[in-house]
Design a protein around this motif. Structure first.
Motif, PDB file in Angstrom:
ATOM      1  N   ARG A   6      43.823  -0.510 -25.545  1.00  0.00           N
ATOM      2  CA  ARG A   6      43.577   0.625 -24.986  1.00  0.00           C
ATOM      3  C   ARG A   6      42.934   0.376 -23.576  1.00  0.00           C
ATOM      4  NH1 ARG A   6      46.350   1.368 -28.750  1.00  0.00           N
ATOM      5  NH2 ARG A   6      46.325   3.268 -30.148  1.00  0.00           N
ATOM      6  N   ARG A   7      43.470   0.962 -22.478  1.00  0.00           N
ATOM      7  CA  ARG A   7      42.708   0.818 -21.194  1.00  0.00           C
ATOM      8  C   ARG A   7      41.364   1.853 -21.127  1.00  0.00           C
ATOM      9  NH1 ARG A   7      42.508  -2.559 -18.158  1.00  0.00           N
ATOM     10  NH2 ARG A   7      43.737  -3.070 -16.299  1.00  0.00           N
ATOM     11  N   LYS A   8      40.236   1.464 -20.675  1.00  0.00           N
ATOM     12  CA  LYS A   8      39.099   2.176 -20.623  1.00  0.00           C
ATOM     13  C   LYS A   8      39.322   3.220 -19.592  1.00  0.00           C
ATOM     14  CE  LYS A   8      35.917  -1.209 -22.453  1.00  0.00           C
ATOM     15  NZ  LYS A   8      34.588  -2.127 -22.121  1.00  0.00           N
ATOM     16  N   ARG A   9      38.486   4.457 -19.656  1.00  0.00           N
ATOM     17  CA  ARG A   9      38.845   5.286 -18.581  1.00  0.00           C
ATOM     18  C   ARG A   9      37.536   5.262 -17.700  1.00  0.00           C
ATOM     19  NH1 ARG A   9      40.189   9.853 -22.793  1.00  0.00           N
ATOM     20  NH2 ARG A   9      42.463   9.702 -22.694  1.00  0.00           N
TER      21      ARG A   9
ATOM     22  N   ASP B 227      39.708  -3.268 -21.064  1.00  0.00           N
ATOM     23  CA  ASP B 227      40.261  -2.531 -21.998  1.00  0.00           C
ATOM     24  C   ASP B 227      39.517  -2.875 -23.616  1.00  0.00           C
ATOM     25  OD1 ASP B 227      40.875  -5.238 -22.316  1.00  0.00           O
ATOM     26  OD2 ASP B 227      43.141  -5.013 -22.322  1.00  0.00           O
ATOM     27  N   TYR B 228      39.961  -2.233 -24.451  1.00  0.00           N
ATOM     28  CA  TYR B 228      39.144  -2.554 -25.811  1.00  0.00           C
ATOM     29  C   TYR B 228      40.128  -2.664 -26.892  1.00  0.00           C
ATOM     30  CZ  TYR B 228      39.846   2.579 -26.289  1.00  0.00           C
ATOM     31  OH  TYR B 228      40.193   3.938 -26.540  1.00  0.00           O
ATOM     32  N   CYS B 229      39.803  -3.052 -28.056  1.00  0.00           N
ATOM     33  CA  CYS B 229      40.624  -3.054 -29.335  1.00  0.00           C
ATOM     34  C   CYS B 229      40.474  -1.682 -30.344  1.00  0.00           C
ATOM     35  CB  CYS B 229      40.255  -4.119 -29.962  1.00  0.00           C
ATOM     36  SG  CYS B 229      41.085  -4.432 -31.834  1.00  0.00           S
ATOM     37  N   PRO B 230      41.470  -0.720 -30.323  1.00  0.00           N
ATOM     38  CA  PRO B 230      41.229   0.423 -31.156  1.00  0.00           C
ATOM     39  C   PRO B 230      40.643   0.440 -32.745  1.00  0.00           C
ATOM     40  CG  PRO B 230      43.553  -0.029 -30.776  1.00  0.00           C
ATOM     41  CD  PRO B 230      42.717  -0.940 -29.942  1.00  0.00           C
ATOM     42  N   THR B 231      40.987  -0.945 -33.177  1.00  0.00           N
ATOM     43  CA  THR B 231      40.328  -1.174 -34.256  1.00  0.00           C
ATOM     44  C   THR B 231      39.086  -1.495 -34.521  1.00  0.00           C
ATOM     45  OG1 THR B 231      41.164  -3.417 -34.703  1.00  0.00           O
ATOM     46  CG2 THR B 231      42.774  -1.716 -34.895  1.00  0.00           C
ATOM     47  N   ALA B 232      38.335  -1.690 -33.527  1.00  0.00           N
ATOM     48  CA  ALA B 232      36.898  -2.184 -33.663  1.00  0.00           C
ATOM     49  C   ALA B 232      36.056  -1.198 -34.222  1.00  0.00           C
ATOM     50  CB  ALA B 232      36.435  -2.639 -32.110  1.00  0.00           C
ATOM     51  N   GLY B 233      36.129  -0.149 -34.084  1.00  0.00           N
ATOM     52  CA  GLY B 233      35.115   0.999 -34.636  1.00  0.00           C
ATOM     53  C   GLY B 233      35.381   0.787 -36.225  1.00  0.00           C
TER      54      GLY B 233
ATOM     55  N   ASP C 231      32.571  -4.622 -31.961  1.00  0.00           N
ATOM     56  CA  ASP C 231      32.857  -5.712 -30.920  1.00  0.00           C
ATOM     57  C   ASP C 231      34.321  -5.233 -30.439  1.00  0.00           C
ATOM     58  OD1 ASP C 231      33.783  -7.785 -29.474  1.00  0.00           O
ATOM     59  OD2 ASP C 231      33.939  -9.446 -30.999  1.00  0.00           O
ATOM     60  N   TRP C 232      34.179  -4.263 -29.231  1.00  0.00           N
ATOM     61  CA  TRP C 232      35.351  -3.701 -28.622  1.00  0.00           C
ATOM     62  C   TRP C 232      36.140  -4.613 -27.830  1.00  0.00           C
ATOM     63  CZ3 TRP C 232      36.245   0.864 -30.534  1.00  0.00           C
ATOM     64  CH2 TRP C 232      35.183   1.723 -30.780  1.00  0.00           C
ATOM     65  N   ASP C 233      35.484  -5.835 -27.432  1.00  0.00           N
ATOM     66  CA  ASP C 233      36.244  -6.698 -26.477  1.00  0.00           C
ATOM     67  C   ASP C 233      37.393  -7.658 -27.290  1.00  0.00           C
ATOM     68  OD1 ASP C 233      35.116  -5.969 -24.262  1.00  0.00           O
ATOM     69  OD2 ASP C 233      33.471  -7.674 -24.067  1.00  0.00           O
TER      70      ASP C 233
END
Length: 160
Positions: A90-93, A105-111, A74-76
């Protein structure tokens, strides 16, 4: 008969994605004794280990007693314990397909959170198939391997 759960993790860009369905076929025909559920992170991308597994299972897996249990990150959304400062997300490229979601953007802890969930979900995996890409950092795959090993899950690393 109860299904055996196998945890699967791998690179987002495999040089040889065909190694995944070949391994799953070998598992189904030569190793498994009964139905198998393959739990994976549902990482999109035509060369990702998760996508290769999902495609093969959805096309031919039922014939061999395999089903999949996709668990996308859940990257959102951030976890309750994520930092609240503006620099956390983090901003998505442009063209980012590795972090699907609706937000820019996304949460870097999602993975890592998803990986921990795959390891902890009941029934627990009997073992893990890992498909790291040689010469690449494989951060997510290595994180999942570490979590599986800490949980006492036997890991089998497979490379082309």
């Amino acid at each position: 008969m109860t299904a055996t759960v196998i945890l699967l993790a791998g690179a987002r860009h495999l040089t040889e994605p065909g190694i995944v369905p070949g391994t799953l076929y070998d598992l189904a025909v030569n190793i498994a004794e009964g139905p198998v559920v393959v739990r994976h992170g549902a990482c999109p991308g035509e060369r990702s280990a998760d996508q290769a597994a999902s495609d093969w299972i959805n096309d031919l897996g039922a014939r061999y007693g395999l089903t999949d249990d996709p668990m996308p990150a859940d990257w959102d959304h951030c976890a309750p314990d994520c930092p609240t400062d503006a620099g956390h997300r983090r901003r998505k490229r442009p063209g980012d397909v590795a972090h699907p979601g609706l937000l820019p953007d996304y949460c870097p802890t999602a993975g890592p959170r998803r990986n921990a969930g795959m390891v902890a979900k009941l029934p627990r995996p009997a073992w893990m198939l890992a498909f790291p890409e040689p010469g690449q950092p494989n951060y997510g795959t290595r994180n999942c391997i570490r979590l599986a090993e800490q949980a006492g899950i036997r890991v089998h690393e497979i490379t082309a």
